[in-house]
Motif scaffolding. Structure first.
Motif, PDB file in Angstrom:
ATOM      1  N   PHE A 164       1.242  -1.492   0.185  1.00 49.62           N
ATOM      2  CA  PHE A 164       0.190  -0.159   0.136  1.00 49.62           C
ATOM      3  C   PHE A 164       0.665   1.266   0.284  1.00 49.62           C
ATOM      4  O   PHE A 164       0.593   2.290  -0.750  1.00 49.62           O
ATOM      5  CB  PHE A 164      -0.264   0.091   1.322  1.00 49.62           C
ATOM      6  N   SER A 165       2.015   1.166   0.699  1.00 48.26           N
ATOM      7  CA  SER A 165       2.675   2.332   0.954  1.00 48.26           C
ATOM      8  C   SER A 165       3.528   2.913  -0.095  1.00 48.26           C
ATOM      9  O   SER A 165       3.789   4.037  -0.739  1.00 48.26           O
ATOM     10  CB  SER A 165       3.449   2.170   2.027  1.00 48.26           C
ATOM     11  N   ASN A 166       3.518   1.911  -1.231  1.00 45.44           N
ATOM     12  CA  ASN A 166       4.131   2.184  -2.642  1.00 45.44           C
ATOM     13  C   ASN A 166       3.111   3.373  -4.155  1.00 45.44           C
ATOM     14  O   ASN A 166       2.885   2.932  -4.777  1.00 45.44           O
ATOM     15  CB  ASN A 166       4.812   0.866  -3.585  1.00 45.44           C
ATOM     16  N   THR A 167       1.127   2.343  -2.921  1.00 48.56           N
ATOM     17  CA  THR A 167       0.413   2.632  -4.199  1.00 48.56           C
ATOM     18  C   THR A 167      -0.176   4.028  -4.002  1.00 48.56           C
ATOM     19  O   THR A 167      -0.448   4.629  -3.079  1.00 48.56           O
ATOM     20  CB  THR A 167      -0.324   1.804  -4.347  1.00 48.56           C
ATOM     21  N   ALA A 168      -0.313   4.717  -5.388  1.00 47.17           N
ATOM     22  CA  ALA A 168      -1.155   6.242  -5.433  1.00 47.17           C
ATOM     23  C   ALA A 168      -2.496   4.964  -5.096  1.00 47.17           C
ATOM     24  O   ALA A 168      -3.283   4.077  -6.010  1.00 47.17           O
ATOM     25  CB  ALA A 168      -1.181   6.615  -6.126  1.00 47.17           C
ATOM     26  N   MET A 169      -3.336   6.581  -4.183  1.00 46.55           N
ATOM     27  CA  MET A 169      -5.134   5.792  -4.416  1.00 46.55           C
ATOM     28  C   MET A 169      -5.704   6.760  -4.884  1.00 46.55           C
ATOM     29  O   MET A 169      -5.307   8.517  -4.738  1.00 46.55           O
ATOM     30  CB  MET A 169      -4.918   6.099  -2.852  1.00 46.55           C
ATOM     31  N   GLY A 170      -6.850   6.792  -5.488  1.00 50.07           N
ATOM     32  CA  GLY A 170      -7.576   7.325  -6.305  1.00 50.07           C
ATOM     33  C   GLY A 170      -9.133   8.008  -5.839  1.00 50.07           C
ATOM     34  O   GLY A 170      -9.449   6.107  -5.398  1.00 50.07           O
ATOM     35  N   TRP A 215       1.830   8.146  -3.151  1.00 48.33           N
ATOM     36  CA  TRP A 215       2.300   6.701  -2.790  1.00 48.33           C
ATOM     37  C   TRP A 215       2.551   7.740  -1.475  1.00 48.33           C
ATOM     38  O   TRP A 215       2.416   6.733  -0.354  1.00 48.33           O
ATOM     39  CB  TRP A 215       3.454   6.226  -3.122  1.00 48.33           C
ATOM     40  N   SER A 216       3.191   9.171  -0.835  1.00 46.57           N
ATOM     41  CA  SER A 216       3.424   9.374   0.299  1.00 46.57           C
ATOM     42  C   SER A 216       2.630  10.197   0.766  1.00 46.57           C
ATOM     43  O   SER A 216       2.636  10.445   1.808  1.00 46.57           O
ATOM     44  CB  SER A 216       4.796   9.991  -0.084  1.00 46.57           C
ATOM     45  N   GLY A 217       1.913  10.434   0.580  1.00 41.27           N
ATOM     46  CA  GLY A 217       0.479  11.356   1.093  1.00 41.27           C
ATOM     47  C   GLY A 217       0.896  12.878   0.264  1.00 41.27           C
ATOM     48  O   GLY A 217       0.125  13.830   0.861  1.00 41.27           O
ATOM     49  N   PRO A 255      -0.405   1.344  -8.643  1.00 36.82           N
ATOM     50  CA  PRO A 255       1.132   0.669  -8.871  1.00 36.82           C
ATOM     51  C   PRO A 255       1.884   1.696  -8.837  1.00 36.82           C
ATOM     52  O   PRO A 255       2.613   1.491  -8.242  1.00 36.82           O
ATOM     53  CB  PRO A 255       0.820  -0.257  -8.942  1.00 36.82           C
ATOM     54  N   TRP A 256       1.265   2.526  -9.523  1.00 32.93           N
ATOM     55  CA  TRP A 256       3.254   3.113 -10.158  1.00 32.93           C
ATOM     56  C   TRP A 256       3.119   4.721  -9.155  1.00 32.93           C
ATOM     57  O   TRP A 256       4.612   5.559  -9.585  1.00 32.93           O
ATOM     58  CB  TRP A 256       2.547   3.578 -11.615  1.00 32.93           C
ATOM     59  N   GLY A 257       2.255   4.901  -8.132  1.00 33.78           N
ATOM     60  CA  GLY A 257       2.641   5.867  -7.475  1.00 33.78           C
ATOM     61  C   GLY A 257       2.175   7.212  -7.415  1.00 33.78           C
ATOM     62  O   GLY A 257       2.246   7.625  -6.659  1.00 33.78           O
ATOM     63  N   VAL A 258       1.768   7.731  -8.612  1.00 35.42           N
ATOM     64  CA  VAL A 258       1.508   8.977  -9.756  1.00 35.42           C
ATOM     65  C   VAL A 258       0.430   9.566  -9.010  1.00 35.42           C
ATOM     66  O   VAL A 258       0.074  10.511  -8.363  1.00 35.42           O
ATOM     67  CB  VAL A 258       1.657   8.896 -11.135  1.00 35.42           C
ATOM     68  N   GLY A 259      -0.587   8.362  -8.910  1.00 36.24           N
ATOM     69  CA  GLY A 259      -1.792   9.205  -8.391  1.00 36.24           C
ATOM     70  C   GLY A 259      -2.176  10.253 -10.148  1.00 36.24           C
ATOM     71  O   GLY A 259      -3.374  10.999  -9.461  1.00 36.24           O
ATOM     72  N   TYR A 280      -5.104   3.178 -13.263  1.00 37.12           N
ATOM     73  CA  TYR A 280      -6.048   2.565 -12.485  1.00 37.12           C
ATOM     74  C   TYR A 280      -6.252   1.446 -12.215  1.00 37.12           C
ATOM     75  O   TYR A 280      -7.215   0.832 -12.409  1.00 37.12           O
ATOM     76  CB  TYR A 280      -7.193   3.479 -11.035  1.00 37.12           C
ATOM     77  N   PRO A 281      -5.030   0.190 -11.974  1.00 38.28           N
ATOM     78  CA  PRO A 281      -5.974  -1.055 -12.144  1.00 38.28           C
ATOM     79  C   PRO A 281      -6.951  -1.490 -11.653  1.00 38.28           C
ATOM     80  O   PRO A 281      -7.238  -2.731 -11.993  1.00 38.28           O
ATOM     81  CB  PRO A 281      -4.453  -1.887 -12.818  1.00 38.28           C
TER      82      PRO A 281
END
Length: 123
Positions: free
Chosen positions: A28-34, A52-54, A99-103, A110-111
């Protein structure tokens, strides 16, 4: 990655809700969320994303100043705090993982998707 969205419900105009998205099965910590939303008969639209970092967040113009996206990597959870809700915010809200962490603010980035949670705002 499996995503479980929760926190939707019925709220009066002007009210607030907080959505949660619990992630499992990945880093999770490497993953951007939308967060995206889809109203009946309409396309699924971008709402907000967080890197990913917030450290980086993006918002759709329609929710800027009213919604706040955040994350707690220790809990594998992303949040969407929604305030000053109006009937136009009514939709099924989906969380998604990049999973690329960009968002980026587009669906194709977003797969992984959660099942959606219904938000209904009454006037």
């Amino acid at each position: 990655v499996q995503l479980q969205a929760s926190g939707g419900g019925l709220v009066q105009a002007g009210g607030s809700l907080r959505l949660s998205c619990l992630a499992s099965g990945g880093t999770f910590s490497n993953t951007a969320m939308g967060w995206f939303r889809q109203a009946p008969g309409k396309e699924r639209d971008f709402v907000a994303s967080i890197s990913w970092s917030g450290g980086s967040t993006r918002y759709a113009d329609s929710v800027k100043g009213r919604f706040t996206i955040s994350r707690d990597n220790a809990k594998n959870t992303a949040y969407l705090q929604m305030s000053s809700l109006n009937p136009e915010d009514s939709a099924v809200y989906y969380c998604a993982a990049d999973p690329w962490g960009v968002g980026r603010p587009d669906l194709l980035s977003y797969p992984y998707w959660g099942q959606g949670t219904q938000v209904t705002v009454s006037s």
